[in-house]
Design an enzyme around this catalytic site. Structure first.
Site, short mmCIF file in Angstrom:
data_model
loop_
_atom_site.label_atom_id
_atom_site.label_comp_id
_atom_site.label_asym_id
_atom_site.label_seq_id
_atom_site.Cartn_x
_atom_site.Cartn_y
_atom_site.Cartn_z
N SER A 100 71.47 67.68 11.33
CA SER A 100 72.67 66.92 10.96
C SER A 100 73.91 67.80 10.84
CB SER A 100 72.38 66.16 9.65
OG SER A 100 73.37 65.22 9.38
N ASP A 240 79.50 63.94 12.67
CA ASP A 240 78.69 65.11 12.33
C ASP A 240 77.74 65.41 13.50
OD1 ASP A 240 76.88 63.04 11.97
OD2 ASP A 240 75.92 63.94 10.23
N ASP A 242 74.60 65.06 14.34
CA ASP A 242 73.68 64.09 14.95
C ASP A 242 74.26 62.68 14.98
OD1 ASP A 242 73.46 63.58 12.20
OD2 ASP A 242 71.34 63.07 12.32
N ASP A 244 75.09 60.46 12.76
CA ASP A 244 74.65 59.35 11.91
C ASP A 244 75.70 59.03 10.85
OD1 ASP A 244 74.29 61.49 10.17
OD2 ASP A 244 72.28 60.89 9.52
#
Length: 448
Positions: A100, A240, A242, A244
């Site tokens: 992340s 960010d 990833d 999400d």
């Protein structure tokens, strides 16, 4: 590593804490616990742009293949796309290789069940027990029973096409500035917004395996703030690693955080009569301004513990459709089972387009009150003792009376450190600073 699973899967420095040997074991044990007995079993796996992504993907893939499970490799793709494609491709489970917003040397492994939800604690504990106890799984298939790896080159296209179905307008006439964080969304976000008719200005779209989140992305909103101002953009988006989560910026360069985005999108959904039970789910750290803004719209805000998994649990339990965190993890449960930065971006931009207003006009519906957070160092065994201390509770009551209903005191014991977090929220920043530090010092002197 001790306990393997944290609140968001397994994290660690790649090839030191999170080794290929561990990833291989996770593949084998994951197959045994999640898939045993399933016919024609398959898993879906995706990763972000970290240099160690190939290493860990190969290792966990080998673990699944050795158990006779086929692996559909999605390549570099946002985490929420893995959740969606696990459902769409009818995978027995989904796996994400990503850490992340953490620096590039870290990586992580996260599992989704066949519906695209994070695994419940008891299943993670089962997997953990097998690995930490070095329990051998006998099943070693041979010949034609060995699993196959299938590369799905059109994975990102499938995800983008799905996201288009979640909105009812196009984005012609809008200029969108984006910081892609050199992360998983570096191709999908600009491509999708261009296809929807927006003019797109992008930075940090050249991942090299080591520059993910490096001075960029959602933890560095100043990058996209500058980009918006320089290019007179209508909306700024910062993802960010990833993708999400999302932090947005309005046309004046002001930050629009998760609370503000929920207020804007929640109001829009409520006006369309599709905000289930007229309710948004947020965490105890959300700004009191969100509560007041939604109250004006005839809506309520339900609060959970900090963490998007607790937000999601409450949404599923009560049938709510919108929830999230101030940090930009926003869940539109009608469309996906996890926080989704790109989906949130589309919902936000569509609201701007349909309203005919600027994002700064829309975000003006919510006034964010100043928040001050101070850590008080206490002994581990004393982290809950403040509730029994008459002097501390008296001080909290006095502060609350001083705020006169416009503000609050929140005390949160840390789950991992010998700390109690003191958060004050109210109208005057300077006064909050004095009160918060005074309360933290009192807690330290009594419980430290």
């Amino acid at each position: 590593m001790g306990k393997l699973f944290g609140t968001d899967g397994i994290r660690g420095i790649a090839n030191e804490e999170l080794t290929p040997e561990l990833a291989y074991q996770l593949g084998r044990v994951g197959a045994y616990v999640l898939i045993k007995g399933a016919k024609d079993a398959k898993v879906v796996i995706g990763r972000d742009t970290r240099i160690s992504g190939d290493l860990l993907t190969s290792a966990i893939t080998s673990g699944f293949l050795s158990m006779g499970v086929d692996v559909i490799d999605l390549g570099v793709i946002p985490t929420p796309a893995v959740a969606y494609l696990t459902r769409e491709l009818q995978g027995n489970c989904g796996i994400v290789i990503s850490a992340s917003h953490n620096p590039a040397e870290y990586n992580g492994i996260k599992f989704f069940n066949h519906q695209g939800y994070k695994l419940p604690d008891e299943i993670e504990e089962q997997i953990e027990t097998y690995i930490l106890n070095n329990e051998e799984i006998e099943n070693r298939v041979t010949g034609a029973a060995v699993g196959k790896r299938i590369e799905l080159k059109e994975a990102t296209r499938l995800y983008m096409d799905y996201l288009k179905t979640t909105i009812e307008c196009r984005f012609e006439g809008l200029k969108i500035a984006m910081d892609l964080g050199n992360g998983a969304v570096y191709e999908a976000a600009p491509q999708l917004l261009k296809e929807l008719g927006a003019e797109v200005i992008i930075v940090n779209d050249q991942p090299d395996g080591m520059n993910i989140n490096e001075g960029c992305g959602s933890t560095h909103p100043e990058v996209v703030q500058r980009l918006v101002k320089e290019n007179k953009a209508d909306v700024g988006l910062s993802f960010d690693g990833d993708a999400d989560r999302l932090i947005a910026v309005d046309n004046t360069g002001a930050i629009v955080d998760g609370d503000s985005m929920m207020a804007i999108c929640g109001t829009n959904l409520n006006e369309k009569h599709i905000l289930n039970k007229n309710t948004i789910v947020a965490t105890v750290m959300s700004n009191i301004g969100l509560d007041l803004a939604m109250k004006e719209q005839g809506c309520q805000v339900v609060k959970t513990k900090v963490g998007d998994r607790y937000v999601l649990e409450e949404m599923i339990k009560e049938g709510y459709t919108l929830g999230g965190e101030q940090s930009g993890h926003i869940i539109f449960l009608k469309y996906n089972t996890t926080g989704d930065g790109l989906l949130t971006a589309l919902q936000l931009i569509a609201t701007v387009k349909e309203s005919g207003k600027t994002l700064s006009e829309l975000s003006g519906m919510m006034t964010s009150y100043p928040q001050v957070l101070v850590n008080a160092k206490v002994k581990n065994e004393n982290k809950l003792a403040y509730m029994e201390d008459e002097v501390i509770m008296g001080e909290i009551k006095m502060i609350e009376e001083k705020m006169n209903g416009v503000g609050r005191v929140l005390i949160r014991p840390s789950g991992t450190e010998p700390l109690v977090r003191v958060m004050l929220e109210g109208q005057e920043q300077a006064e909050l600073e004095v009160l918060a530090h005074g309360l933290a010092q009192l807690i330290e002197s009594k419980l430290g």
